[in-house]
Design an enzyme around this catalytic site. Structure first.
Site, PDB file in Angstrom:
ATOM      1  N   SER A 167       5.188  51.432  13.613  1.00  0.00           N
ATOM      2  CA  SER A 167       4.682  51.371  12.234  1.00  0.00           C
ATOM      3  C   SER A 167       4.086  50.026  11.842  1.00  0.00           C
ATOM      4  CB  SER A 167       5.798  51.749  11.255  1.00  0.00           C
ATOM      5  OG  SER A 167       6.035  53.134  11.307  1.00  0.00           O
TER       6      SER A 167
ATOM      7  N   LYS B 166       0.605  50.180  10.483  1.00  0.00           N
ATOM      8  CA  LYS B 166       0.268  50.375   9.076  1.00  0.00           C
ATOM      9  C   LYS B 166      -0.308  49.123   8.428  1.00  0.00           C
ATOM     10  CE  LYS B 166       3.637  54.130   8.361  1.00  0.00           C
ATOM     11  NZ  LYS B 166       4.120  54.347   9.727  1.00  0.00           N
TER      12      LYS B 166
ATOM     13  N   SER C  40       7.481  52.855   4.867  1.00  0.00           N
ATOM     14  CA  SER C  40       6.706  53.126   6.082  1.00  0.00           C
ATOM     15  C   SER C  40       6.333  54.601   6.217  1.00  0.00           C
ATOM     16  CB  SER C  40       7.491  52.663   7.318  1.00  0.00           C
ATOM     17  OG  SER C  40       6.634  52.470   8.415  1.00  0.00           O
TER      18      SER C  40
END
Length: 482
Positions: free
Chosen positions: A67, A70, A133
């Site tokens: 993640s 992101k 997230s």
């Protein structure tokens, strides 16, 4: 008669105390910080201001970021905000497919349920992407911006290439495998904070409430969380089985920012303890590498260090550079002369007049007069007189005013005399009209060469006096172009 035992002991004690006092007055160089023991497979710590890498461990191996992906998605969202194609209040529709993905914790982990047919603001989606997230929220934004996630991913890779990253993105969220390096993640975080400092308003949040549920930030270095680190204000975690535990983080101490990245830690605790060790080491290295005590966390640290290493006269006071004090004419002249001298770029000395064929041995030699009435005995007299003889500065009325503060336009004129700069115009500042006519051409050439830059509101501030830090930065740019 011998002194009593008590008197003898008192004398020994006094000598010991005197010796301790003497030793305490001797400056002892601080030891180099011990390199941290990092359990993560890859790690890096970077000085935000300069981009200098202070520590790295296998930082160029391609690894799964999970993640941390992101961060790139959020960066592109901020590009859209900057371009005016989005606002934080823009509402984005939630499709049935993305609503389903938002509940699919197996294939799109870190799920935050979205309602099909609803609309969610860009501001809220950013918070869901960066704090709990939320993977499906990334897809929502990717499709809204680029029409499809695949088109958005292409833009992610183009952006990575532009920023100098080594990355191969295949999705917008990181829940599925793709690769980048720890160094690249640090580069991205640095670029993000530099271009869009408002991102820290999001990454510093310890949690967000959405649809009545509280979602905590997965970065536990933030204040009040499990591994709170003083000064931490972001950035982003990443966790899937192929990635292990990842964390990019940043913190500020005494005005200086450090960025750290760990990839493929074995568990949540070690990614945070590794990050703490990296941040500690980074700040310790700033202090250790600092040429003077008072620039360890100052933006001019690298400029001052470069000039000191070159052998430039910086007129320091012991371990103090005094970066925020205004620079005097004498200080700037000494710095400039020695910068040119140590760079081997001083102009040739003018030819001396020919001596007469015969000298009168009975004549009394005239005493040598200083070039200026007000520099005799001054600490910078030698530098000032040498610079004057080389025509780096001009003798006008017999006074130099060595302790007078120097303005930016005066510095421009002096540097224009010293350097062979192209006849280009770098003006276009909001306060060009403040430049004196006698300094206009010098200001145009020195600003075109990048020696002087605009500050807040694109103002050149030609009439303002410069600080010693600003003078060091300008002269370090000079030495870089010689």
């Amino acid at each position: 008669m011998y002194p009593s035992k008590t008197r003898f002991s008192m004398r020994v004690t006094g000598l010991v105390l005197l010796l301790a006092l003497l030793l305490s007055s001797v400056a002892v160089a601080a030891p180099e910080p011990q390199r941290p023991s990092i359990t993560a497979a890859s790690a890096i710590v970077m000085d935000y201001d300069t981009g200098e890498v202070l520590y790295e461990k296998d930082a160029d191996t391609m690894r799964v970021p999970a993640s941390m992906t992101k961060v790139m998605t959020a960066y592109i969202i901020f590009e859209e905000l900057e371009a005016g194609r989005l606002t934080l209040d823009t509402t984005v529709p939630i499709s049935a497919a993305n609503a389903q993905k938002s509940r699919d914790g197996r294939n799109y982990p870190a799920s935050v349920p979205l309602t099909a047919g609803s609309k969610v603001s860009v501001d809220t989606l950013l918070k869901l992407i960066l704090i709990p997230s939320a993977s499906a929220s990334c897809i929502v934004m990717a499709e809204y911006i680029s029409g499809s996630e695949s088109a958005f991913v292409q833009r992610m890779n183009e952006t990575a290439k532009r920023l100098g990253m080594t990355a191969a993105y295949e999705n917008s969220h990181g829940a599925h495998v793709h690769y980048l390096t720890a160094r690249s993640q640090a580069i991205l975080v640095r670029a993000f904070i530099d271009r869009f400092p408002r991102i820290l308003n999001y990454t510093s949040l310890t949690g967000v409430t959405f649809n009545g549920k509280w979602y905590p930030n997965t970065n536990k270095l933030l204040p009040g969380l499990d591994y709170a680190y003083e000064g931490a204000d972001g950035f982003k975690t990443g966790t899937i089985s192929a990635a292990g535990y990842c964390l990019s983080a940043t913190a500020v101490k005494n005005g200086r920012r450090i960025i750290s990245v760990v990839m493929k830690s074995s568990n949540d605790r070690t990614r945070h303890t590794d990050s703490t060790a990296l941040l500690d080491y980074g700040f310790a290295m700033l202090e250790y590498q600092s040429p003077y005590d008072d620039v360890a966390y100052h933006w001019c640290r690298e400029d001052v260090a470069d000039l000191k290493e070159l052998g430039v006269e910086l007129h320091a006071e012991g371990d103090s550079f005094r970066p925020d004090e205004a620079v005097t004419r004498a200080e700037f002249t000494a710095m400039l002369y020695t910068a040119l001298e140590q760079s081997g770029t001083l102009p040739p000395e003018p030819a001396l007049p020919e001596e007469p064929a015969e000298e009168d041995e009975t004549a009394v030699p005239e005493p040598v007069q200083p070039l200026f009435y007000d520099t005799n005995g001054h600490w910078a007299q030698d530098y000032i007189e040498k610079a004057t003889r080389l025509d780096l500065i001009t003798d006008t009325d017999g006074y130099f005013y060595p302790n007078r503060l120097i303005t930016r336009q005066e510095m421009m004129v002096i540097l224009d005399r010293c350097l062979d700069l192209p006849d280009e115009n770098g003006l276009g500042f909001a306060d060009d009209g403040d430049i004196a006519l006698w300094a206009l051409e010098a200001a145009a050439r020195t600003s075109a060469a990048g020696l002087f830059q605009g500050g807040s509101g694109n103002a050149l501030r030609p009439l303002s006096t410069s600080t010693r830090a600003e003078a060091a930065a300008v002269l370090n740019r000079v030495t870089a172009m010689l």
